[in-house]
Write a protein that holds these residues in place. Sequence first.
Motif: not given
Length: 404
Positions: A13-21, A395-402
């Motif tokens: 399962l791929g994702e197009p970006t990192h850091g989105e929960d 939606p904008e979620g917790p900011k855990w990814w640089p």
Amino acid sequence: MAALPARPRLLALGEPTHGEDVLLDVRNDLFRQLVEEEGYRTIALESDCLAALTVDAYVTSGADAAGADSTPADPGGPADPAGLDDVMAHGFSHGFGASPANRELVRWMRAHNEGRAPADRVRFAGFDGPLEMSAAQSPRRALTALHSHLALRVDTSLLPCTALELEDLLGEDDPWTDPAVMGDPSRSVGRTPSAERLRILTDDLTALLDAHAPPPEDGREQEERHRARLHARTATGLLRYHAAMADPTPARLARLLTLRASMMAANLLALAERAPTLVHAHNSHLQRDRSSMTMAGRRLEWWSAGALAHSRLGEEYGFVATALGTLRHHGVHEPPPETVEGLLHALPADRFLLDPRHLSAAPPTPRPSPWHGYAPLDPAHLPRMDALVYIKHIPEGPKWWPTT
């Protein structure tokens, strides 16, 4: 699953970006369904394969971060949760341990394993090498663990070196992990006489491991062997990677990307030998097509880990890509109608799974990306996807990814 030509040993399962929960929540839901309905037992993330041993020990046996390098003897499975903060801090690379969704995954896996027999427990793995964008780890951990495994099981006269000789050749860790090496190949220790000697010794130790097979009925010893093979692959891959970091030619960056993909693929294939596995990473690591990126003004292309795994597994490798509509907090707004995302965005559902064959007449225009951290779908890749997940709004979620 019913629409796939075969039951995948690796379902990617791929994702197009990192850091989105939100994307990781979808992954977690899928893994739970695969465990409960399809008999899957392992999840593998785009994270350091050695650090992931910490997480696996925690979810399968109740061991904390300090117990990751030994196979726990407790047959009863996980105890009450303890030390989760340490596990999240030390069991992930690339900053992924800060994700609330990853934390929830680890918590669920541990709770699921409570009271279950070892064969029924779910397992956690990382399939990336011990690499970060700016540096690679020393081969010390992998190489000394491999040597220790063999020293307990074979006549010491067969070992190509002593533990002390290894330590002398490895030296201090700082020269191996120096981040300045990424910009200056001359600072790398990857082609020093000591590093070249270590590559020969690693090959000898790996050959000795291959020649020593434990009894098939000894489950604990088989588990130790799987771990030793992981250490052997990792030591070999790291020494190759450090040698490539010392390369002063224009081929250096392409070689590094190729070596990383090769390390990833080797880990995925080893997981596929053991049990059906859900794999989660960026689309570019899992697609069947060649991957590409522009770095230092040059376009680089290489075969991804997914392409390499597919070449070995055939129909037992499945690839599901994820595409998204808006990521407004990063400046990614409604997709243009002449793109695949634009076509999907016009559909009424907020998220759905579809067969890419239904998009055979989809617009061929690639979507532009206003943000470097998001990779839109390439329409040319649709024929080599088994399924496509579309999520209309992130939606904008917790900011855990640089993000810089």
